[in-house]
Design an enzyme around this catalytic site. Structure first.
Site, mmCIF file in Angstrom:
data_model
loop_
_atom_site.group_PDB
_atom_site.id
_atom_site.type_symbol
_atom_site.label_atom_id
_atom_site.label_comp_id
_atom_site.label_asym_id
_atom_site.label_seq_id
_atom_site.Cartn_x
_atom_site.Cartn_y
_atom_site.Cartn_z
ATOM 1 N N GLU A 65 39.902 6.622 16.641
ATOM 2 C CA GLU A 65 39.727 6.947 18.054
ATOM 3 C C GLU A 65 39.617 8.473 18.215
ATOM 4 O O GLU A 65 40.391 9.207 17.606
ATOM 5 C CB GLU A 65 40.980 6.432 18.775
ATOM 6 C CG GLU A 65 41.154 6.884 20.181
ATOM 7 C CD GLU A 65 42.560 6.567 20.721
ATOM 8 O OE1 GLU A 65 42.729 6.682 21.934
ATOM 9 O OE2 GLU A 65 43.474 6.225 19.936
ATOM 10 N N ASP A 104 54.300 15.364 7.659
ATOM 11 C CA ASP A 104 53.568 16.641 7.503
ATOM 12 C C ASP A 104 53.466 17.306 8.876
ATOM 13 O O ASP A 104 52.387 17.692 9.327
ATOM 14 C CB ASP A 104 52.172 16.360 6.929
ATOM 15 C CG ASP A 104 51.499 17.638 6.417
ATOM 16 O OD1 ASP A 104 52.144 18.702 6.377
ATOM 17 O OD2 ASP A 104 50.299 17.561 6.064
HETATM 18 P P1 ADP Z 1 42.525 17.658 8.031
HETATM 19 O O1 ADP Z 1 42.909 16.323 7.444
HETATM 20 O O2 ADP Z 1 41.270 18.191 7.467
HETATM 21 O O3 ADP Z 1 43.659 18.665 7.999
HETATM 22 P P2 ADP Z 1 43.129 17.028 10.807
HETATM 23 O O4 ADP Z 1 43.452 15.582 10.853
HETATM 24 O O5 ADP Z 1 44.295 17.965 10.843
HETATM 25 O O6 ADP Z 1 42.180 17.376 9.570
HETATM 26 O O7 ADP Z 1 42.138 17.336 12.014
HETATM 27 C C1 ADP Z 1 41.512 18.605 12.183
HETATM 28 C C2 ADP Z 1 41.405 18.936 13.667
HETATM 29 O O8 ADP Z 1 40.605 17.957 14.319
HETATM 30 C C3 ADP Z 1 42.756 18.884 14.366
HETATM 31 O O9 ADP Z 1 43.379 20.134 14.398
HETATM 32 C C4 ADP Z 1 42.429 18.399 15.742
HETATM 33 O O10 ADP Z 1 42.147 19.494 16.590
HETATM 34 C C5 ADP Z 1 41.165 17.587 15.565
HETATM 35 N N1 ADP Z 1 41.458 16.137 15.554
HETATM 36 C C6 ADP Z 1 42.162 15.446 14.618
HETATM 37 N N2 ADP Z 1 42.198 14.141 14.923
HETATM 38 C C7 ADP Z 1 41.509 14.008 16.081
HETATM 39 C C8 ADP Z 1 41.199 12.881 16.909
HETATM 40 N N3 ADP Z 1 41.573 11.643 16.586
HETATM 41 N N4 ADP Z 1 40.481 13.104 18.023
HETATM 42 C C9 ADP Z 1 40.048 14.345 18.339
HETATM 43 N N5 ADP Z 1 40.321 15.446 17.610
HETATM 44 C C10 ADP Z 1 41.034 15.281 16.484
#
Ligand code: ADP
Length: 292
Positions: free
Chosen positions: A94, A197
């Site tokens: 989502e 984390d």
């Molecule tokens: P990584 O696994 O590369 O560290 P993240 O899961 O931390 O990536 O996601 C990177 C960025 O994307 C986050 O800081 C957030 O701003 C955005 N993000 C993560 N998940 C979502 C989501 N489900 N919907 C919208 N933005 C998201």
């Protein structure tokens, strides 16, 4: 078929509704993966991409998101599907439009995290391994927290550090700590559901100001390990900590255990990002040894 046609087909199959996406939009900000916003103009998904060998990492992340969503206390993006397409692995979830914390955001996050930590299971660990950053994180289930932390957290990262060439003083001091650190954990925690984390980059707020947590390294452990990590890179603010402690006070000795728990993440940073973290890891171990 192109990569996006394969992913769109998987979304179609999973949701039972045809999905014909527009041009994908890359989103920056991730430490490990490429993030993409994928929409057909109505439904919107967040897609993470990485090399084919990391499909397992995405499957574990998907399971971790589900585990936290099942606790039904803090908003988590719902995972949809993951797989391989044209030489890359993907995870579709989502898409959550992020906003700002607002006046009560930090307080809600503290209260909701405390509530999530009430979700418990009988053993420490989890039913599956996962990753922390991109490092393997073993979660073999144990009934003893001290054994679990010694073997599967500090011991595991120290062995990895030795394989990465960090021998000598770090290993000698690390061994001493492993032998004596049970003195530092003098309480009997419950196996609580942990994000695993929880640094500032993995907490955000949706458009209504509700906390959202994502990118987990889920396992069941001492809830103080999650709290410790919130303090590692800057802290979540007084409203957060006051609300957490009001919901669930911490046991005496937290400030020492905090360093023990955060040592795991610093060792992981050493293993992921290199020698810049060696001095910090060694001085953390020295300070902990001074307390036993
Ligand atoms: P990584 O696994 O590369 O560290 P993240 O899961 O931390 O990536 O996601 C990177 C960025 O994307 C986050 O800081 C957030 O701003 C955005 N993000 C993560 N998940 C979502 C989501 N489900 N919907 C919208 N933005 C998201």
């Amino acid at each position: 078929m192109t990569q996006w046609q394969i992913i769109a087909e998987h979304v179609t199959q999973t949701t039972g509704m045809p999905f014909y996406p527009l041009e994908p939009r890359h989103i920056g900000g991730g430490c490990i993966n490429t993030g993409v916003r994928l929409t057909d103009g109505e439904r919107v998904y967040f897609v993470k991409l990485n090399g084919a060998a990391l499909l397992d990492m995405f499957e574990a992340e998907s399971d971790g998101l589900k585990e936290m969503a099942d606790a039904s206390v803090i908003r988590v993006p719902s995972p949809l599907c993951c797989g391989l397409s044209n030489g890359q692995s993907y995870l579709v979830m989502e898409f959550i439009e992020m906003g700002h914390a607002g006046r009560s955001g930090g307080e809600s996050a503290g209260r909701q995290l405390a509530a999530m930590h009430r979700a418990a299971q009988p053993l420490f660990g989890w039913r599956r391994d996962n990753t922390i950053g991109s490092t393997h994180q073993p979660n073999q289930q144990r009934d003893n927290w001290i054994d679990f932390w010694r073997e599967q957290r500090l011991g595991f990262q120290l062995q990895l550090a030795a394989r990465n060439g960090y021998r000598g003083g770090l290993q000698r001091q690390g061994e001493r700590l492993l032998e004596r650190f049970h003195v530092l954990i003098d309480h009997q925690p419950q196996p609580s559901l942990l994000h695993g984390d929880l640094w500032g980059g993995n907490l955000a707020y949706d458009r209504e100001g509700n906390p959202v947590i994502f990118d987990p390294a889920v396992y069941y452990g001492d809830r103080e390990a999650d709290l410790a990590m919130t303090e590692l890179f800057g802290g979540f603010g007084n409203h957060f900590y006051d609300a957490y402690r009001e919901s669930r006070p911490l046991s005496p000795g937290y400030s020492t255990r905090k360093n023990l728990y955060n040592l795991y993440h610093i060792l992981n940073h050493l293993n992921l990002f290199g020698g810049g973290y060696l001095g910090q890891a060694t001085s953390m171990i020295d300070r902990l040894l001074a307390e036993v």
